[in-house]
Design a protein around this motif. Structure first.
Motif, PDB file in Angstrom:
ATOM      1  N   THR A  15       5.576  34.167  14.603  1.00  0.00           N
ATOM      2  CA  THR A  15       5.107  33.017  13.713  1.00  0.00           C
ATOM      3  C   THR A  15       3.821  33.547  13.455  1.00  0.00           C
ATOM      4  OG1 THR A  15       5.882  31.216  15.549  1.00  0.00           O
ATOM      5  CG2 THR A  15       4.627  30.515  14.771  1.00  0.00           C
ATOM      6  N   VAL A  38       7.163  25.915  10.053  1.00  0.00           N
ATOM      7  CA  VAL A  38       8.407  25.652  11.757  1.00  0.00           C
ATOM      8  C   VAL A  38       7.794  25.796  12.553  1.00  0.00           C
ATOM      9  CG1 VAL A  38      10.601  25.312  11.830  1.00  0.00           C
ATOM     10  CG2 VAL A  38       9.927  23.917   9.767  1.00  0.00           C
ATOM     11  N   GLY A  39       7.497  27.628  12.716  1.00  0.00           N
ATOM     12  CA  GLY A  39       7.540  28.378  13.577  1.00  0.00           C
ATOM     13  C   GLY A  39       6.482  28.213  14.291  1.00  0.00           C
ATOM     14  N   LEU A  55       8.890  34.688  20.107  1.00  0.00           N
ATOM     15  CA  LEU A  55       8.577  33.852  19.307  1.00  0.00           C
ATOM     16  C   LEU A  55       7.069  33.198  18.409  1.00  0.00           C
ATOM     17  CD1 LEU A  55       9.033  30.414  17.446  1.00  0.00           C
ATOM     18  CD2 LEU A  55       9.069  29.537  19.724  1.00  0.00           C
ATOM     19  N   LEU A  82      15.599  30.043  16.371  1.00  0.00           N
ATOM     20  CA  LEU A  82      14.613  29.843  15.134  1.00  0.00           C
ATOM     21  C   LEU A  82      13.825  31.411  15.272  1.00  0.00           C
ATOM     22  CD1 LEU A  82      12.671  27.194  17.053  1.00  0.00           C
ATOM     23  CD2 LEU A  82      13.281  27.257  15.016  1.00  0.00           C
ATOM     24  N   ASN A  83      14.088  32.427  16.329  1.00  0.00           N
ATOM     25  CA  ASN A  83      13.863  33.684  15.725  1.00  0.00           C
ATOM     26  C   ASN A  83      13.784  34.308  15.101  1.00  0.00           C
ATOM     27  OD1 ASN A  83      11.527  33.671  18.044  1.00  0.00           O
ATOM     28  ND2 ASN A  83      13.228  34.070  19.840  1.00  0.00           N
ATOM     29  N   MET A 122       9.321  28.195   6.431  1.00  0.00           N
ATOM     30  CA  MET A 122       9.623  27.684   7.261  1.00  0.00           C
ATOM     31  C   MET A 122       8.178  29.029   8.359  1.00  0.00           C
ATOM     32  SD  MET A 122      12.028  28.505   9.315  1.00  0.00           S
ATOM     33  CE  MET A 122      12.441  29.024  10.928  1.00  0.00           C
ATOM     34  N   ALA A 179       6.909  24.542  16.472  1.00  0.00           N
ATOM     35  CA  ALA A 179       7.880  25.071  17.569  1.00  0.00           C
ATOM     36  C   ALA A 179       7.560  25.620  18.261  1.00  0.00           C
ATOM     37  CB  ALA A 179       9.308  25.927  16.742  1.00  0.00           C
TER      38      ALA A 179
END
Length: 400
Positions: free
Chosen positions: A338, A312-313, A334, A10-11, A309, A316
């Motif tokens: 974000t 999404v961040g 993260l 994710l990062n 994205m 998450a």
């Protein structure tokens, strides 16, 4: 797969998204900040040119009256009359009746019942209706607009002044995009931003290369002699993205093209529902990249990174904070990425609004709009390659 591995992935994606947003921002501001804007004409043109306005119309009962009435508010800065030609392309709704009524009420409005397309020839989109109407027009300039376009009283004289001042053979104006239905609010700001990046105004105007040519179909003003020289719509009768093809014809013949922002003087509402929006954009998206598969996939990926994205961040981050309250370096990264991507995205949207009024409504649902645009891009590839469901207003675009 453990949580740290998921967080690393994710990062990485958020890092890519941050770079994509920065690049998107720089290209968008470069294109829009220096774009020439159509301005009201200050003085009458001498001599005053004549202009014929051609409006191709297929099942436009909901649009045609308002479109023509807006054109009729034109304040010509000269003595010459302008003519309006409604090219009714075998509509099955009330378009023809409304056009006939308008023609009866106004001496400079004409209703043309466009005949069927010639057997054995491929005429796509509005090319046949435009070519037919052009045979009747006699003005010094030919202006083609769509039925969903709304002109202000000063639009036509401003466009004529711009065309004469810069001695151009084709002047095209990017209109203000009006949004009404929910799908438009989600998708149109993304599409308009992407188009502004793909077709930089100054690059188009300064280049002489055919491949750099671009025009916006809702508003195209031709010098009549130039239109005849390139063969008009008949020369590109099988083209689906006819505006770009006409612009390229202008360049191929060594004529001058100019593309400007017209958002202060004209507007268009392209689609009235999700169904028409889906049909319209899946018709054109892949063709807009000249059927370049890697470029189409890259554009879809970029849209996903820029508009999907960051959210999404956020999702998450909220999930991880709930599942694993203790802070570790992957979770800290993260959270930080974000915040950065959401901040950069917010700056992008605010800048678009400040420069050209890109709508901010439902900006927090841009992830949904981004997913729809990615789906449009992928579906457009399939439709164009196979012809399955490749239609416009119910008419098949597949070559027979």
């Amino acid at each position: 797969m453990d949580l740290d591995t998921i967080l690393l992935g994710l990062n990485g994606l958020l890092g890519v998204a941050l770079v994509a947003i920065a690049a998107f921002y720089l290209k968008l501001t470069q294109s829009l900040a220096s774009a020439p804007r159509l301005q009201p004409a200050a003085t009458p043109l001498t001599p005053a040119p004549s202009v014929d306005v051609v409006i191709p119309a297929y099942n436009e009962a909901s649009n045609i009256r308002a479109c023509v009435e807006a054109v009729l508010t034109t304040e010509m800065l000269g003595s010459q009359q302008f003519e309006v030609w409604i090219a009714d392309d075998q509509s099955t709704d009330a378009t023809g009746a409304i056009a006939a009524e308008l023609a009866a009420q106004h001496p400079n409005v004409h209703h043309l019942a466009v005949p069927p397309r010639p057997d054995g020839e491929t005429w796509r989109g509005k090319n046949w209706a435009c070519a037919h109407a052009a045979e009747f027009a006699q003005g010094d300039y030919l202006l083609f607009i769509d039925a969903d376009v709304r002109l202000s009283p000063g639009t036509i004289p401003a466009a004529l002044a711009e065309a004469q001042t810069h001695r151009v053979d084709l002047l095209s104006c990017a209109p203000k995009i009006e949004c009404s239905c929910f799908a438009e609010w989600l998708v149109q700001p993304i599409m308009m931003s992407a188009i502004a990046i793909a077709y930089d105004f100054n690059a188009i105007n300064e280049s002489t290369a055919v491949e750099d040519a671009f025009a916006a179909g809702p508003f195209m003003l031709f010098r009549r002699a130039a239109y005849d020289q390139i063969g008009g719509h008949a020369a590109i009768h099988a083209a689906i993205v006819e505006d770009v093809e006409l612009a390229r014809q202008i360049r191929r013949h060594g004529l001058k093209l100019r593309y400007v922002l017209g958002i202060d003087l004209l507007s268009v509402r392209m689609y009235s529902s999700f169904a028409t929006l889906w049909e319209g954009w899946t018709k054109n998206y892949y063709l807009g990249t000249e059927e370049n598969l890697p470029l189409t996939l890259l554009s879809a990926f970029t849209i996903a990174m820029v508009f999907v994205m960051p959210w999404v961040g956020l999702l998450a981050s909220l999930t991880v904070a709930w599942l694993q309250p203790e802070l570790s370096w992957p979770t800290a990264a993260l959270y930080g990425l974000t915040v950065l991507t959401l901040g950069a995205y917010g700056l992008l949207r605010i800048t678009g609004y400040r420069l050209v009024g890109v709508p901010l409504r439902y900006w927090w649902l841009s992830s949904v709009g981004g997913v729809i645009v990615v789906a449009i891009a992928l579906t457009s590839i399939v439709k164009t390659k196979t012809g399955w469901g490749w239609t416009w207003r119910g008419r098949s675009l597949k070559a027979s």
